[in-house]
Design a protein around this motif. Structure first.
Motif, PDB file in Angstrom:
ATOM      1  N   LEU A 104       0.835  -1.202   0.000  1.00  0.00           N
ATOM      2  CA  LEU A 104       0.000   0.000   0.000  1.00  0.00           C
ATOM      3  C   LEU A 104       0.869   1.250   0.000  1.00  0.00           C
ATOM      4  O   LEU A 104       0.578   2.220  -0.719  1.00  0.00           O
ATOM      5  N   TYR A 105       1.927   1.236   0.785  1.00  0.00           N
ATOM      6  CA  TYR A 105       2.839   2.382   0.825  1.00  0.00           C
ATOM      7  C   TYR A 105       3.525   2.575  -0.527  1.00  0.00           C
ATOM      8  O   TYR A 105       3.653   3.704  -1.027  1.00  0.00           O
ATOM      9  N   PHE A 106       3.966   1.482  -1.148  1.00  0.00           N
ATOM     10  CA  PHE A 106       4.640   1.572  -2.448  1.00  0.00           C
ATOM     11  C   PHE A 106       3.677   2.034  -3.538  1.00  0.00           C
ATOM     12  O   PHE A 106       4.050   2.832  -4.409  1.00  0.00           O
ATOM     13  N   ALA A 107       2.438   1.544  -3.489  1.00  0.00           N
ATOM     14  CA  ALA A 107       1.462   1.940  -4.503  1.00  0.00           C
ATOM     15  C   ALA A 107       1.135   3.424  -4.429  1.00  0.00           C
ATOM     16  O   ALA A 107       0.852   4.060  -5.452  1.00  0.00           O
ATOM     17  N   VAL A 108       1.194   3.991  -3.239  1.00  0.00           N
ATOM     18  CA  VAL A 108       0.842   5.405  -3.066  1.00  0.00           C
ATOM     19  C   VAL A 108       2.033   6.315  -3.319  1.00  0.00           C
ATOM     20  O   VAL A 108       1.895   7.377  -3.944  1.00  0.00           O
ATOM     21  N   THR A 109       3.226   5.927  -2.835  1.00  0.00           N
ATOM     22  CA  THR A 109       4.383   6.826  -2.891  1.00  0.00           C
ATOM     23  C   THR A 109       5.427   6.435  -3.931  1.00  0.00           C
ATOM     24  O   THR A 109       6.294   7.265  -4.260  1.00  0.00           O
ATOM     25  N   ARG A 110       5.411   5.193  -4.433  1.00  0.00           N
ATOM     26  CA  ARG A 110       6.424   4.678  -5.355  1.00  0.00           C
ATOM     27  C   ARG A 110       7.818   4.705  -4.728  1.00  0.00           C
ATOM     28  O   ARG A 110       8.820   4.926  -5.398  1.00  0.00           O
ATOM     29  N   ARG A 111       7.868   4.469  -3.426  1.00  0.00           N
ATOM     30  CA  ARG A 111       9.127   4.416  -2.699  1.00  0.00           C
ATOM     31  C   ARG A 111       9.287   3.067  -2.025  1.00  0.00           C
ATOM     32  O   ARG A 111       8.306   2.349  -1.817  1.00  0.00           O
ATOM     33  N   ASN A 112      10.517   2.751  -1.643  1.00  0.00           N
ATOM     34  CA  ASN A 112      10.810   1.472  -0.997  1.00  0.00           C
ATOM     35  C   ASN A 112      10.327   1.516   0.455  1.00  0.00           C
ATOM     36  O   ASN A 112      10.880   2.273   1.265  1.00  0.00           O
ATOM     37  N   PRO A 113       9.325   0.725   0.834  1.00  0.00           N
ATOM     38  CA  PRO A 113       8.816   0.769   2.212  1.00  0.00           C
ATOM     39  C   PRO A 113       9.782   0.183   3.229  1.00  0.00           C
ATOM     40  O   PRO A 113       9.750   0.551   4.411  1.00  0.00           O
ATOM     41  N   PHE A 114      10.650  -0.725   2.801  1.00  0.00           N
ATOM     42  CA  PHE A 114      11.546  -1.379   3.747  1.00  0.00           C
ATOM     43  C   PHE A 114      12.669  -0.448   4.195  1.00  0.00           C
ATOM     44  O   PHE A 114      13.353  -0.721   5.182  1.00  0.00           O
ATOM     45  N   THR A 115      12.860   0.652   3.480  1.00  0.00           N
ATOM     46  CA  THR A 115      13.784   1.674   3.966  1.00  0.00           C
ATOM     47  C   THR A 115      13.256   2.300   5.249  1.00  0.00           C
ATOM     48  O   THR A 115      14.013   2.585   6.185  1.00  0.00           O
ATOM     49  N   VAL A 116      11.944   2.501   5.298  1.00  0.00           N
ATOM     50  CA  VAL A 116      11.311   3.041   6.500  1.00  0.00           C
ATOM     51  C   VAL A 116      11.426   2.049   7.649  1.00  0.00           C
ATOM     52  O   VAL A 116      11.771   2.416   8.786  1.00  0.00           O
ATOM     53  N   ILE A 117      11.141   0.781   7.370  1.00  0.00           N
ATOM     54  CA  ILE A 117      11.203  -0.243   8.416  1.00  0.00           C
ATOM     55  C   ILE A 117      12.621  -0.402   8.946  1.00  0.00           C
ATOM     56  O   ILE A 117      12.839  -0.552  10.157  1.00  0.00           O
ATOM     57  N   ARG A 118      13.600  -0.343   8.057  1.00  0.00           N
ATOM     58  CA  ARG A 118      14.996  -0.472   8.487  1.00  0.00           C
ATOM     59  C   ARG A 118      15.432   0.719   9.335  1.00  0.00           C
ATOM     60  O   ARG A 118      16.240   0.566  10.255  1.00  0.00           O
ATOM     61  N   GLY A 119      14.885   1.889   9.072  1.00  0.00           N
ATOM     62  CA  GLY A 119      15.267   3.061   9.823  1.00  0.00           C
ATOM     63  C   GLY A 119      14.700   3.128  11.227  1.00  0.00           C
ATOM     64  O   GLY A 119      15.120   3.969  12.030  1.00  0.00           O
ATOM     65  N   MET A 120      13.729   2.273  11.543  1.00  0.00           N
ATOM     66  CA  MET A 120      13.110   2.283  12.871  1.00  0.00           C
ATOM     67  C   MET A 120      13.450   1.022  13.658  1.00  0.00           C
ATOM     68  O   MET A 120      12.662   0.536  14.466  1.00  0.00           O
TER      69      MET A 120
END
Length: 439
Positions: free
Chosen positions: A247-263
Protein backbone atom coordinates in the motif's frame (compact mmCIF):
# COMPACT_ATOMS: atom_id res chain seq x y z
CA UNK A 1 13.20 1.17 35.66
CA UNK A 2 13.48 1.50 31.88
CA UNK A 3 9.73 1.01 31.40
CA UNK A 4 8.88 3.48 34.16
CA UNK A 5 11.18 6.12 32.68
CA UNK A 6 9.51 5.81 29.30
CA UNK A 7 6.04 5.97 30.84
CA UNK A 8 7.11 9.11 32.69
CA UNK A 9 7.77 10.84 29.35
CA UNK A 10 4.53 9.82 27.60
CA UNK A 11 2.36 12.73 28.77
CA UNK A 12 4.80 15.63 28.15
CA UNK A 13 5.90 14.16 24.83
CA UNK A 14 2.35 13.56 23.60
CA UNK A 15 1.16 17.03 24.62
CA UNK A 16 4.12 18.95 23.20
CA UNK A 17 4.33 16.87 20.02
CA UNK A 18 0.67 17.34 19.14
CA UNK A 19 0.65 21.07 19.94
CA UNK A 20 3.88 21.92 18.12
CA UNK A 21 3.04 19.68 15.17
CA UNK A 22 -0.38 21.21 14.56
CA UNK A 23 0.62 24.77 15.45
CA UNK A 24 3.37 24.64 12.81
CA UNK A 25 0.93 23.52 10.13
CA UNK A 26 -1.13 26.00 8.23
CA UNK A 27 -4.88 25.57 8.48
CA UNK A 28 -5.29 23.97 5.05
CA UNK A 29 -2.57 21.37 5.60
CA UNK A 30 -3.74 20.59 9.15
CA UNK A 31 -7.24 19.79 7.96
CA UNK A 32 -6.05 17.57 5.12
CA UNK A 33 -3.50 15.73 7.24
CA UNK A 34 -6.00 15.14 10.03
CA UNK A 35 -8.68 13.69 7.76
CA UNK A 36 -6.23 11.56 5.78
CA UNK A 37 -4.52 10.23 8.90
CA UNK A 38 -7.69 9.20 10.73
CA UNK A 39 -9.26 7.75 7.58
CA UNK A 40 -6.13 5.82 6.71
CA UNK A 41 -5.79 4.40 10.22
CA UNK A 42 -9.40 3.18 10.20
CA UNK A 43 -8.91 1.68 6.72
CA UNK A 44 -5.79 -0.27 7.73
CA UNK A 45 -7.57 -1.52 10.85
CA UNK A 46 -10.38 -2.86 8.67
CA UNK A 47 -7.80 -4.52 6.41
CA UNK A 48 -6.13 -6.07 9.45
CA UNK A 49 -9.49 -7.40 10.63
CA UNK A 50 -10.07 -9.01 7.22
CA UNK A 51 -6.59 -10.56 7.33
CA UNK A 52 -7.33 -12.01 10.76
CA UNK A 53 -10.58 -13.56 9.53
CA UNK A 54 -8.88 -15.12 6.49
CA UNK A 55 -5.97 -16.70 8.38
CA UNK A 56 -8.26 -17.95 11.18
CA UNK A 57 -10.63 -19.63 8.72
CA UNK A 58 -7.77 -21.03 6.65
CA UNK A 59 -5.56 -22.44 9.41
CA UNK A 60 -8.32 -23.25 11.95
CA UNK A 61 -6.11 -23.21 15.05
CA UNK A 62 -8.88 -24.27 17.44
CA UNK A 63 -9.60 -27.52 15.62
CA UNK A 64 -6.13 -28.86 16.38
CA UNK A 65 -6.73 -28.98 20.13
CA UNK A 66 -10.48 -29.50 20.00
CA UNK A 67 -10.19 -32.89 21.66
CA UNK A 68 -7.36 -32.00 24.00
CA UNK A 69 -7.87 -31.61 27.71
CA UNK A 70 -7.56 -27.94 28.60
CA UNK A 71 -7.90 -26.46 32.03
CA UNK A 72 -10.02 -23.31 32.03
CA UNK A 73 -9.99 -21.04 35.01
CA UNK A 74 -13.36 -19.87 36.23
CA UNK A 75 -14.24 -16.20 36.39
CA UNK A 76 -16.74 -14.36 38.52
CA UNK A 77 -20.35 -13.98 37.47
CA UNK A 78 -20.10 -10.24 36.80
CA UNK A 79 -21.39 -9.52 33.25
CA UNK A 80 -18.79 -8.33 30.75
CA UNK A 81 -19.06 -5.17 28.70
CA UNK A 82 -21.19 -5.06 25.58
CA UNK A 83 -20.40 -3.31 22.30
CA UNK A 84 -22.70 -0.47 23.37
CA UNK A 85 -20.73 -0.02 26.60
CA UNK A 86 -17.45 0.15 24.67
CA UNK A 87 -18.84 2.78 22.30
CA UNK A 88 -20.12 4.93 25.17
CA UNK A 89 -16.80 4.62 27.00
CA UNK A 90 -15.06 5.70 23.79
CA UNK A 91 -17.20 8.84 23.55
CA UNK A 92 -16.71 9.66 27.24
CA UNK A 93 -12.95 9.30 26.95
CA UNK A 94 -12.75 11.44 23.81
CA UNK A 95 -14.51 14.28 25.68
CA UNK A 96 -13.20 14.20 29.27
CA UNK A 97 -14.99 16.32 31.85
CA UNK A 98 -11.69 17.21 33.53
CA UNK A 99 -8.48 17.42 31.51
CA UNK A 100 -6.28 17.19 34.61
CA UNK A 101 -8.14 14.11 35.82
CA UNK A 102 -7.69 12.57 32.36
CA UNK A 103 -3.96 12.32 32.99
CA UNK A 104 -4.38 9.52 35.52
CA UNK A 105 -7.90 8.02 35.15
CA UNK A 106 -10.19 7.07 32.26
CA UNK A 107 -13.90 6.34 31.95
CA UNK A 108 -15.06 2.75 31.96
CA UNK A 109 -18.21 0.70 32.43
CA UNK A 110 -18.66 -1.47 35.51
CA UNK A 111 -21.65 -3.69 36.22
CA UNK A 112 -23.21 -3.34 39.67
CA UNK A 113 -26.35 -4.80 41.18
CA UNK A 114 -29.42 -2.67 40.54
CA UNK A 115 -31.06 -3.30 43.92
CA UNK A 116 -27.96 -2.77 46.05
CA UNK A 117 -29.58 -0.05 48.15
CA UNK A 118 -32.78 -2.07 48.49
CA UNK A 119 -30.87 -5.10 49.70
CA UNK A 120 -29.03 -2.95 52.24
CA UNK A 121 -32.30 -1.59 53.61
CA UNK A 122 -33.81 -5.07 53.92
CA UNK A 123 -30.72 -6.32 55.71
CA UNK A 124 -30.96 -3.43 58.13
CA UNK A 125 -34.62 -4.19 58.91
CA UNK A 126 -34.73 -7.99 58.77
CA UNK A 127 -31.14 -8.87 59.59
CA UNK A 128 -29.35 -11.10 57.08
CA UNK A 129 -32.31 -13.23 56.08
CA UNK A 130 -33.01 -11.17 52.95
CA UNK A 131 -29.48 -11.78 51.64
CA UNK A 132 -30.42 -15.38 50.96
CA UNK A 133 -33.02 -14.26 48.42
CA UNK A 134 -30.68 -12.17 46.30
CA UNK A 135 -29.36 -15.15 44.37
CA UNK A 136 -32.79 -15.87 42.91
CA UNK A 137 -32.83 -12.59 40.99
CA UNK A 138 -29.10 -12.40 40.37
CA UNK A 139 -29.45 -12.38 36.59
CA UNK A 140 -31.79 -9.39 36.70
CA UNK A 141 -29.94 -7.16 39.13
CA UNK A 142 -26.85 -6.15 37.13
CA UNK A 143 -26.77 -2.68 35.56
CA UNK A 144 -23.95 -0.84 33.74
CA UNK A 145 -22.48 2.14 35.57
CA UNK A 146 -19.88 4.61 34.33
CA UNK A 147 -16.87 4.69 36.65
CA UNK A 148 -13.28 5.92 36.56
CA UNK A 149 -10.51 3.38 36.12
CA UNK A 150 -6.78 3.91 36.74
CA UNK A 151 -4.82 4.73 33.62
CA UNK A 152 -4.09 7.77 31.47
CA UNK A 153 -6.94 8.78 29.15
CA UNK A 154 -4.83 9.15 26.01
CA UNK A 155 -7.85 9.79 23.77
CA UNK A 156 -9.07 12.69 25.91
CA UNK A 157 -5.62 14.26 26.16
CA UNK A 158 -5.12 13.80 22.43
CA UNK A 159 -8.43 15.44 21.50
CA UNK A 160 -7.81 18.39 23.83
CA UNK A 161 -4.30 19.15 22.59
CA UNK A 162 -5.30 18.64 18.94
CA UNK A 163 -7.86 21.44 19.25
CA UNK A 164 -5.39 23.45 21.34
CA UNK A 165 -2.68 23.15 18.67
CA UNK A 166 -4.97 24.06 15.76
CA UNK A 167 -6.25 27.19 17.53
CA UNK A 168 -2.73 28.14 18.63
CA UNK A 169 -1.52 27.95 15.05
CA UNK A 170 -4.27 30.35 13.94
CA UNK A 171 -3.55 32.99 16.60
CA UNK A 172 -0.55 34.31 14.70
CA UNK A 173 1.48 36.83 16.66
CA UNK A 174 -0.64 36.41 19.78
CA UNK A 175 0.40 32.77 20.14
CA UNK A 176 4.15 33.22 19.69
CA UNK A 177 5.01 33.04 23.38
CA UNK A 178 2.85 29.97 24.02
CA UNK A 179 4.23 28.25 20.92
CA UNK A 180 7.77 29.07 22.06
CA UNK A 181 7.02 27.47 25.44
CA UNK A 182 5.77 24.22 23.89
CA UNK A 183 8.67 24.08 21.42
CA UNK A 184 11.17 24.49 24.25
CA UNK A 185 9.34 21.92 26.39
CA UNK A 186 9.37 19.51 23.46
CA UNK A 187 13.10 20.02 23.00
CA UNK A 188 13.70 19.33 26.71
CA UNK A 189 11.60 16.17 26.54
CA UNK A 190 13.49 14.89 23.49
CA UNK A 191 16.79 15.45 25.32
CA UNK A 192 15.43 13.44 28.27
CA UNK A 193 14.54 10.66 25.83
CA UNK A 194 18.14 10.63 24.60
CA UNK A 195 19.33 10.18 28.19
CA UNK A 196 16.93 7.26 28.69
CA UNK A 197 18.23 5.64 25.49
CA UNK A 198 21.67 5.22 27.06
CA UNK A 199 20.05 2.85 29.55
CA UNK A 200 17.91 1.02 26.96
CA UNK A 201 20.23 -1.98 26.27
CA UNK A 202 20.28 -2.98 29.94
CA UNK A 203 16.58 -2.24 30.47
CA UNK A 204 15.47 -4.18 27.39
CA UNK A 205 17.61 -7.18 28.33
CA UNK A 206 16.11 -7.48 31.81
CA UNK A 207 12.55 -6.91 30.58
CA UNK A 208 12.75 -9.78 28.09
CA UNK A 209 14.56 -12.14 30.47
CA UNK A 210 12.04 -11.43 33.22
CA UNK A 211 9.07 -12.21 30.98
CA UNK A 212 10.59 -15.47 29.75
CA UNK A 213 11.39 -16.62 33.29
CA UNK A 214 7.86 -15.80 34.50
CA UNK A 215 6.38 -18.62 32.37
CA UNK A 216 6.31 -21.76 34.52
CA UNK A 217 6.46 -24.33 31.71
CA UNK A 218 7.45 -22.62 28.50
CA UNK A 219 7.77 -25.79 26.39
CA UNK A 220 4.37 -27.28 27.22
CA UNK A 221 2.67 -23.90 26.89
CA UNK A 222 4.19 -23.37 23.46
CA UNK A 223 3.19 -26.88 22.35
CA UNK A 224 -0.37 -26.40 23.53
CA UNK A 225 -0.85 -23.09 21.74
CA UNK A 226 1.64 -23.48 18.88
CA UNK A 227 -0.95 -23.38 16.09
CA UNK A 228 -2.67 -20.40 17.69
CA UNK A 229 0.62 -18.52 17.88
CA UNK A 230 1.48 -19.51 14.32
CA UNK A 231 -1.86 -18.20 13.07
CA UNK A 232 -1.44 -14.78 14.68
CA UNK A 233 2.20 -14.50 13.58
CA UNK A 234 1.20 -15.44 10.04
CA UNK A 235 -1.56 -12.83 9.99
CA UNK A 236 0.64 -10.06 11.38
CA UNK A 237 3.50 -10.97 9.05
CA UNK A 238 1.26 -10.80 5.98
CA UNK A 239 -0.17 -7.49 7.13
CA UNK A 240 3.03 -5.71 8.14
CA UNK A 241 5.49 -7.12 5.59
CA UNK A 242 3.24 -7.50 2.54
CA UNK A 243 0.01 -5.50 2.63
CA UNK A 244 1.17 -2.30 4.35
CA UNK A 245 4.41 -2.09 2.29
CA UNK A 246 2.47 -2.73 -0.93
CA UNK A 247 0.00 0.00 0.00
CA UNK A 248 2.84 2.38 0.83
CA UNK A 249 4.64 1.57 -2.45
CA UNK A 250 1.46 1.94 -4.50
CA UNK A 251 0.84 5.40 -3.07
CA UNK A 252 4.38 6.83 -2.89
CA UNK A 253 6.42 4.68 -5.36
CA UNK A 254 9.13 4.42 -2.70
CA UNK A 255 10.81 1.47 -1.00
CA UNK A 256 8.82 0.77 2.21
CA UNK A 257 11.55 -1.38 3.75
CA UNK A 258 13.78 1.67 3.97
CA UNK A 259 11.31 3.04 6.50
CA UNK A 260 11.20 -0.24 8.42
CA UNK A 261 15.00 -0.47 8.49
CA UNK A 262 15.27 3.06 9.82
CA UNK A 263 13.11 2.28 12.87
CA UNK A 264 15.06 -0.73 14.12
CA UNK A 265 15.62 0.80 17.55
CA UNK A 266 11.89 1.46 17.97
CA UNK A 267 11.08 -2.14 16.98
CA UNK A 268 13.54 -3.53 19.53
CA UNK A 269 12.08 -1.28 22.21
CA UNK A 270 8.55 -2.36 21.30
CA UNK A 271 9.57 -6.01 21.65
CA UNK A 272 10.77 -5.26 25.16
CA UNK A 273 7.99 -3.11 26.63
CA UNK A 274 4.91 -4.05 24.55
CA UNK A 275 3.41 -0.56 24.61
CA UNK A 276 2.85 1.79 21.66
CA UNK A 277 2.63 4.82 23.93
CA UNK A 278 5.78 4.00 25.87
CA UNK A 279 7.64 3.38 22.59
CA UNK A 280 6.47 6.75 21.22
CA UNK A 281 9.60 8.71 22.24
CA UNK A 282 11.87 6.29 20.40
CA UNK A 283 9.51 6.10 17.43
CA UNK A 284 9.55 9.88 16.98
CA UNK A 285 13.32 9.96 17.34
CA UNK A 286 13.81 7.26 14.68
CA UNK A 287 11.49 8.97 12.20
CA UNK A 288 13.06 12.40 12.63
CA UNK A 289 16.75 11.46 13.02
CA UNK A 290 17.10 8.31 10.92
CA UNK A 291 14.40 8.86 8.28
CA UNK A 292 14.60 12.68 8.22
CA UNK A 293 10.82 13.15 8.27
CA UNK A 294 9.20 16.51 8.75
CA UNK A 295 8.81 16.98 12.50
CA UNK A 296 5.48 18.77 12.04
CA UNK A 297 4.16 15.55 10.46
CA UNK A 298 5.69 13.07 12.89
CA UNK A 299 4.62 14.95 16.01
CA UNK A 300 1.01 14.84 14.91
CA UNK A 301 0.72 11.49 13.12
CA UNK A 302 2.72 9.30 15.52
CA UNK A 303 0.99 10.28 18.80
CA UNK A 304 -2.36 9.89 17.04
CA UNK A 305 -1.33 6.48 15.72
CA UNK A 306 -0.11 5.34 19.14
CA UNK A 307 -3.64 6.00 20.39
CA UNK A 308 -5.99 4.80 17.63
CA UNK A 309 -3.96 2.70 15.17
CA UNK A 310 -4.04 -0.87 16.47
CA UNK A 311 -3.71 -3.17 13.46
CA UNK A 312 -1.89 -5.87 15.41
CA UNK A 313 -4.55 -5.75 18.12
CA UNK A 314 -7.31 -6.16 15.51
CA UNK A 315 -5.69 -9.32 14.15
CA UNK A 316 -5.29 -10.64 17.69
CA UNK A 317 -8.98 -10.04 18.46
CA UNK A 318 -10.28 -11.84 15.38
CA UNK A 319 -7.94 -14.84 15.55
CA UNK A 320 -8.57 -15.27 19.30
CA UNK A 321 -12.35 -15.18 18.81
CA UNK A 322 -12.22 -17.79 16.03
CA UNK A 323 -9.75 -19.86 18.07
CA UNK A 324 -12.07 -20.03 21.07
CA UNK A 325 -15.11 -20.68 18.86
CA UNK A 326 -13.38 -23.54 17.05
CA UNK A 327 -12.06 -24.95 20.33
CA UNK A 328 -15.63 -25.17 21.69
CA UNK A 329 -17.03 -26.36 18.32
CA UNK A 330 -19.14 -23.20 17.92
CA UNK A 331 -19.91 -22.10 14.36
CA UNK A 332 -19.88 -18.38 13.63
CA UNK A 333 -22.48 -17.40 11.04
CA UNK A 334 -22.14 -14.61 8.50
CA UNK A 335 -23.87 -11.94 10.58
CA UNK A 336 -21.86 -12.92 13.64
CA UNK A 337 -18.67 -12.48 11.63
CA UNK A 338 -19.87 -9.02 10.53
CA UNK A 339 -20.64 -8.14 14.15
CA UNK A 340 -17.26 -9.48 15.19
CA UNK A 341 -15.56 -7.28 12.58
CA UNK A 342 -17.40 -4.13 13.65
CA UNK A 343 -16.65 -4.74 17.32
CA UNK A 344 -13.01 -5.41 16.46
CA UNK A 345 -12.58 -2.10 14.64
CA UNK A 346 -14.38 -0.20 17.41
CA UNK A 347 -12.46 -1.73 20.30
CA UNK A 348 -9.14 -1.52 18.44
CA UNK A 349 -9.56 2.25 18.21
CA UNK A 350 -10.60 2.59 21.85
CA UNK A 351 -8.17 0.16 23.49
CA UNK A 352 -5.54 1.69 25.74
CA UNK A 353 -2.00 1.60 24.33
CA UNK A 354 -0.61 -0.13 27.43
CA UNK A 355 0.71 -3.66 27.98
CA UNK A 356 -1.92 -6.44 28.21
CA UNK A 357 -4.85 -4.05 27.65
CA UNK A 358 -6.00 -6.08 24.63
CA UNK A 359 -6.54 -9.28 26.61
CA UNK A 360 -9.00 -7.43 28.85
CA UNK A 361 -10.89 -5.80 25.97
CA UNK A 362 -11.12 -9.18 24.23
CA UNK A 363 -13.91 -10.04 26.69
CA UNK A 364 -16.11 -7.51 24.88
CA UNK A 365 -15.45 -9.18 21.54
CA UNK A 366 -16.28 -12.63 22.87
CA UNK A 367 -19.46 -11.56 24.63
CA UNK A 368 -20.69 -9.68 21.55
CA UNK A 369 -20.85 -12.93 19.53
CA UNK A 370 -21.86 -15.19 22.43
CA UNK A 371 -18.54 -16.95 23.01
CA UNK A 372 -17.45 -18.15 26.48
CA UNK A 373 -15.55 -15.32 28.16
CA UNK A 374 -13.86 -17.62 30.69
CA UNK A 375 -11.81 -19.19 27.87
CA UNK A 376 -9.61 -16.09 27.84
CA UNK A 377 -7.58 -17.67 30.63
CA UNK A 378 -6.15 -20.09 28.04
CA UNK A 379 -4.50 -17.18 26.23
CA UNK A 380 -2.90 -15.58 29.27
CA UNK A 381 0.12 -17.88 29.15
CA UNK A 382 1.25 -16.51 25.77
CA UNK A 383 -0.19 -12.99 25.82
CA UNK A 384 3.12 -11.57 27.08
CA UNK A 385 4.65 -12.64 23.76
CA UNK A 386 1.69 -11.68 21.56
CA UNK A 387 1.62 -8.23 23.16
CA UNK A 388 5.07 -7.58 21.74
CA UNK A 389 4.04 -8.82 18.30
CA UNK A 390 0.99 -6.52 18.35
CA UNK A 391 3.07 -3.52 19.37
CA UNK A 392 5.62 -4.03 16.59
CA UNK A 393 2.84 -4.21 14.00
CA UNK A 394 1.24 -1.05 15.40
CA UNK A 395 4.37 1.10 15.38
CA UNK A 396 5.43 -0.05 11.90
CA UNK A 397 1.99 0.96 10.64
CA UNK A 398 2.38 4.33 12.37
CA UNK A 399 5.76 5.01 10.78
CA UNK A 400 4.65 3.98 7.29
CA UNK A 401 1.68 6.32 7.63
CA UNK A 402 3.94 9.18 8.74
CA UNK A 403 6.30 8.47 5.83
CA UNK A 404 3.40 8.49 3.37
CA UNK A 405 2.12 11.83 4.65
CA UNK A 406 5.64 13.23 4.67
CA UNK A 407 5.83 12.36 0.96
CA UNK A 408 2.63 14.23 0.09
CA UNK A 409 3.12 17.16 2.50
CA UNK A 410 6.73 18.25 2.06
CA UNK A 411 8.40 21.02 4.02
CA UNK A 412 7.05 23.65 1.62
CA UNK A 413 3.49 22.94 2.75
CA UNK A 414 4.30 23.48 6.43
CA UNK A 415 3.77 26.91 7.88
CA UNK A 416 6.84 27.40 10.08
CA UNK A 417 7.57 30.97 9.00
CA UNK A 418 6.47 32.57 12.24
CA UNK A 419 8.10 35.96 12.35
CA UNK A 420 9.84 36.59 15.64
CA UNK A 421 12.29 39.14 16.80
CA UNK A 422 15.82 38.25 17.90
CA UNK A 423 14.79 38.41 21.52
CA UNK A 424 12.18 35.69 20.91
CA UNK A 425 14.63 33.17 19.44
CA UNK A 426 14.56 29.76 21.04
CA UNK A 427 18.25 29.15 20.63
CA UNK A 428 21.36 31.08 19.86
CA UNK A 429 22.34 29.00 16.87
CA UNK A 430 20.36 27.14 14.24
CA UNK A 431 22.96 24.37 14.28
CA UNK A 432 22.35 23.67 17.96
CA UNK A 433 18.57 23.16 17.78
CA UNK A 434 17.48 22.97 14.13
CA UNK A 435 14.06 21.55 14.96
CA UNK A 436 12.99 24.15 17.48
CA UNK A 437 14.12 27.50 16.11
CA UNK A 438 11.36 29.82 14.95
CA UNK A 439 12.31 31.80 11.84
Amino acid sequence: MFFRMLKMLILPLMATSIVTGLANLNGKSAGKIGLITIGYYIFTTMVATLVGIIVAISIKPGHVINHAVITVKSVDNTPSQSAKDVFLDLVRNIIPDNIVQATFVMSGTKYVKLDKQTVTQHEHINGRNSSNNTDATEDETWTPTSVYKPGMNALGILSYFMIFGVILGRLGDKGKIVLQFFLTLNDITIRMVLLVMWYSPVGIMFLIIGKVLSVEDLISTAQQLAIYLTTIIAGTTVHVLILLPLLYFAVTRRNPFTVIRGMTQAIVTALAIASSSATLPITIQCCEDNLKMNNAITRFVLPLGATINMDGTAIFYVVSAFYIAQMHAISLHFFEVILLSLCTVLTSVGVAAIPNAAIVTLMVILSSVGLPVESISILLAVDWFLGRVRTVVNIIGDCLTAAMLDHFFPQADVDVNVEMGPEMSLCSSADDHPTTELV
